[in-house]
Write a protein that holds these residues in place. Structure first.
Motif, PDB file in Angstrom:
ATOM      1  N   ALA A  34      -7.205   1.291  -8.910  1.00  0.00           N
ATOM      2  CA  ALA A  34      -7.612   2.601  -9.957  1.00  0.00           C
ATOM      3  C   ALA A  34      -7.484   2.624 -11.092  1.00  0.00           C
ATOM      4  O   ALA A  34      -6.931   1.760 -12.215  1.00  0.00           O
ATOM      5  N   MET A  35      -8.560   3.385 -12.210  1.00  0.00           N
ATOM      6  CA  MET A  35      -8.381   3.437 -13.088  1.00  0.00           C
ATOM      7  C   MET A  35      -8.100   4.309 -14.053  1.00  0.00           C
ATOM      8  O   MET A  35      -7.494   4.128 -14.877  1.00  0.00           O
ATOM      9  N   THR A  36      -7.798   5.625 -13.228  1.00  0.00           N
ATOM     10  CA  THR A  36      -6.857   6.535 -13.817  1.00  0.00           C
ATOM     11  C   THR A  36      -6.095   6.897 -11.725  1.00  0.00           C
ATOM     12  O   THR A  36      -5.549   6.446 -11.442  1.00  0.00           O
ATOM     13  N   GLY A  37      -5.130   8.034 -12.854  1.00  0.00           N
ATOM     14  CA  GLY A  37      -4.666   8.683 -11.158  1.00  0.00           C
ATOM     15  C   GLY A  37      -2.846   8.622 -11.542  1.00  0.00           C
ATOM     16  O   GLY A  37      -2.347   8.114 -10.281  1.00  0.00           O
ATOM     17  N   TYR A  38      -1.982   8.262 -12.664  1.00  0.00           N
ATOM     18  CA  TYR A  38      -0.515   7.254 -12.732  1.00  0.00           C
ATOM     19  C   TYR A  38      -0.286   7.996 -12.490  1.00  0.00           C
ATOM     20  O   TYR A  38       1.537   8.440 -11.557  1.00  0.00           O
ATOM     21  N   PRO A  39      -0.220   9.974 -12.757  1.00  0.00           N
ATOM     22  CA  PRO A  39       1.291  10.930 -12.431  1.00  0.00           C
ATOM     23  C   PRO A  39       0.695  10.973 -10.602  1.00  0.00           C
ATOM     24  O   PRO A  39       2.163  11.269 -10.344  1.00  0.00           O
ATOM     25  N   GLU A  40      -0.425  10.862 -10.096  1.00  0.00           N
ATOM     26  CA  GLU A  40      -0.412  10.790  -8.644  1.00  0.00           C
ATOM     27  C   GLU A  40       0.303   9.636  -7.923  1.00  0.00           C
ATOM     28  O   GLU A  40       1.162  10.219  -7.380  1.00  0.00           O
ATOM     29  N   ASN A  41      -0.434   8.457  -8.790  1.00  0.00           N
ATOM     30  CA  ASN A  41      -0.068   7.524  -7.884  1.00  0.00           C
ATOM     31  C   ASN A  41       1.981   6.813  -8.275  1.00  0.00           C
ATOM     32  O   ASN A  41       2.725   7.077  -6.300  1.00  0.00           O
ATOM     33  N   LEU A  42       2.108   7.418  -8.923  1.00  0.00           N
ATOM     34  CA  LEU A  42       3.939   6.945  -8.875  1.00  0.00           C
ATOM     35  C   LEU A  42       4.705   8.093  -8.692  1.00  0.00           C
ATOM     36  O   LEU A  42       5.605   7.867  -8.579  1.00  0.00           O
ATOM     37  N   THR A  43       4.223   9.631  -8.425  1.00  0.00           N
ATOM     38  CA  THR A  43       4.676  10.044  -6.555  1.00  0.00           C
ATOM     39  C   THR A  43       4.588  10.160  -5.666  1.00  0.00           C
ATOM     40  O   THR A  43       5.325  11.003  -5.003  1.00  0.00           O
ATOM     41  N   ASP A  44       3.598   9.013  -5.113  1.00  0.00           N
ATOM     42  CA  ASP A  44       3.413   8.892  -4.175  1.00  0.00           C
ATOM     43  C   ASP A  44       4.505   8.294  -3.014  1.00  0.00           C
ATOM     44  O   ASP A  44       4.601   7.174  -3.985  1.00  0.00           O
ATOM     45  N   PRO A  45       4.909   9.074  -2.176  1.00  0.00           N
ATOM     46  CA  PRO A  45       6.206   8.152  -2.177  1.00  0.00           C
ATOM     47  C   PRO A  45       5.639   7.037  -1.189  1.00  0.00           C
ATOM     48  O   PRO A  45       6.599   6.288  -0.560  1.00  0.00           O
ATOM     49  N   SER A  46       4.697   6.820  -0.809  1.00  0.00           N
ATOM     50  CA  SER A  46       4.359   5.336  -0.356  1.00  0.00           C
ATOM     51  C   SER A  46       4.916   4.369  -1.303  1.00  0.00           C
ATOM     52  O   SER A  46       4.334   3.057  -0.821  1.00  0.00           O
ATOM     53  N   PHE A  47       4.475   4.497  -2.879  1.00  0.00           N
ATOM     54  CA  PHE A  47       5.110   3.269  -3.715  1.00  0.00           C
ATOM     55  C   PHE A  47       6.716   3.218  -3.554  1.00  0.00           C
ATOM     56  O   PHE A  47       7.039   2.230  -4.109  1.00  0.00           O
ATOM     57  N   ALA A  48       7.333   3.572  -2.665  1.00  0.00           N
ATOM     58  CA  ALA A  48       9.310   3.563  -2.955  1.00  0.00           C
ATOM     59  C   ALA A  48       8.836   1.857  -2.688  1.00  0.00           C
ATOM     60  O   ALA A  48       8.810   1.874  -1.911  1.00  0.00           O
ATOM     61  N   GLY A  49       9.642   1.913  -3.266  1.00  0.00           N
ATOM     62  CA  GLY A  49      10.342   0.012  -3.140  1.00  0.00           C
ATOM     63  C   GLY A  49       9.307  -0.552  -4.510  1.00  0.00           C
ATOM     64  O   GLY A  49       9.685  -2.134  -3.976  1.00  0.00           O
TER      65      GLY A  49
END
Ligand SMILES: NC(=O)CC[C@H](N)C(=O)O
Length: 358
Positions: A34-49
């Motif tokens: 993805a080229m944008t959206g790091y505030p959304e990605n970093l807070t997406d709980p699916s990225f835990a770990g």
């Protein structure tokens, strides 16, 4: 900026510079195109770990917005904290400019004690992850840490909110099983005629009075969610509409009697093409997953609803006679294209039809 290293389980070691917290971390290294959206990605709980590699070459230049709440949920972020274990970028821009920027990405990472490494050849790294598959890795500052496989943990239990929460006062009572839900799913429901009852991942929702059941996205291996699968099996024996997104789709596949498997390197981006089965209709979707339903293992009354046009894997399933369906992609987007948000309307139409037929 002080030096840090990124080491993969295959022995690859990359030197870079620290940004965010100067600390060590371990996790599964995955990439997002993805080229944008790091505030959304970093807070997406699916990225835990997970240690997230962003392939877009410059990161941080639009900063991070300030927090705003509506009905106790963030109007901007996908949860109330950063969930990634670490961040890997090529060029990090501390300097930032955007109308709603409140801080730099580095300062935001520091607030949550999450390390970042920049100056990394993310193209080389991504090619390696694409060829060998997602690997364990660690970012090491001063103190070494052991490799750690987050998929062996029950990450859903760590990110699911305790307690039952109510949102909205619409006509249709929807139970949202929170396995690590993104707040945009809640926002999408609240824009419609819904009263939402958010329950923890292991809550026995079958005891509640509701019109439709929703299963959220969430981190890790879906097979860890034994309690959710058990409760879901009871719901599948009834006729109330059920909609699942991402982990929720995998849980529906498992509860139906099918199997899931780990993809080689997963799908993480905002431009994944999917095709609606039985048509030539395609959609561009937002995705973030490392597992998928094995359609071959589904019982006869279930079929693939969407297919990924890059690798042919399952992007959603549906029941042939009951109002049960799911998507492996994210119709709520945030970030990414909103082309498939109509699926929330389709779900609510099924809820209305169910109530009328009762
Ligand atoms: N976004 C999600 O819900 C991800 C589901 C699951 N943890 C996977 O990686 O496949």
């Amino acid at each position: 900026m002080p030096q840090v290293t990124l080491t993969l389980e295959d022995g690859t070691t990359i030197q870079g510079e620290s940004f965010g917290a100067f600390t060590s971390t371990a996790g599964e290294v995955v990439f997002s195109t993805a080229m944008t959206g790091y505030p959304e990605n970093l807070t997406d709980p699916s990225f835990a770990g997970q240690i997230l590699v962003l392939t877009t070459p410059m990161v941080g230049n639009y900063g991070v917005p300030g927090e705003q709440l509506y009905e106790s949920i963030s109007t901007i972020f996908e949860s109330d904290k950063i969930h990634i274990a670490g961040l890997v970028v090529n060029y990090y821009s501390e300097e930032h400019s955007h109308w709603n920027a409140a801080k730099s990405l580095g300062d935001w990472l520091k607030e949550y004690n999450i390390p970042g490494i920049c100056g990394v050849d993310t193209r080389m790294l991504t090619k390696k992850l694409r060829e060998k598959g997602a690997m364990l890795g660690k970012i090491v500052a001063e103190d070494d840490v052991p490799f750690h496989d987050p998929n062996l943990d029950n990450l859903v239990a760590q990110v699911s909110q305790p307690g039952v929460q109510h949102f909205g006062s619409g006509q249709h009572k929807i139970v949202l099983v929170d396995c690590g839900t993104k707040t945009n799913i809640i926002r999408c429901f609240l824009e419609r005629d819904v009263e939402l009852i958010r329950v923890p991942w292991d809550y026995d929702f079958t005891t509640l009075d509701y019109d439709g059941l929703f299963l959220s996205n969430g981190p890790g291996d879906p097979k860890m969610c034994e309690a959710t699968i058990r409760h879901l099996q009871k719901a599948l024996a009834q006729d109330k509409p059920i909609f699942g997104i991402c982990l929720g789709s995998q849980l529906m596949g498992l509860a139906a009697g099918g199997d899931t498997f780990k993809l080689k390197y997963g799908h993480r981006s905002h431009n994944q093409p999917v095709k609606l089965t039985g048509t030539q209709r395609c959609y561009i979707t937002s995705q973030n997953h490392g597992f998928a339903v094995d359609t071959e293992t589904l019982p006869a009354e279930w079929q693939m609803l969407f297919e990924n046009l890059n690798d042919g894997t399952c992007e959603g399933i549906k029941h042939t006679s009951k109002p049960f369906f799911s998507t492996q992609f994210h119709p709520e987007a945030a970030g990414g294209p909103e082309d498939t948000e109509f699926l929330f309307d389709d779900f609510l139409k099924a809820v209305v039809a169910y109530k009328e037929g009762k």
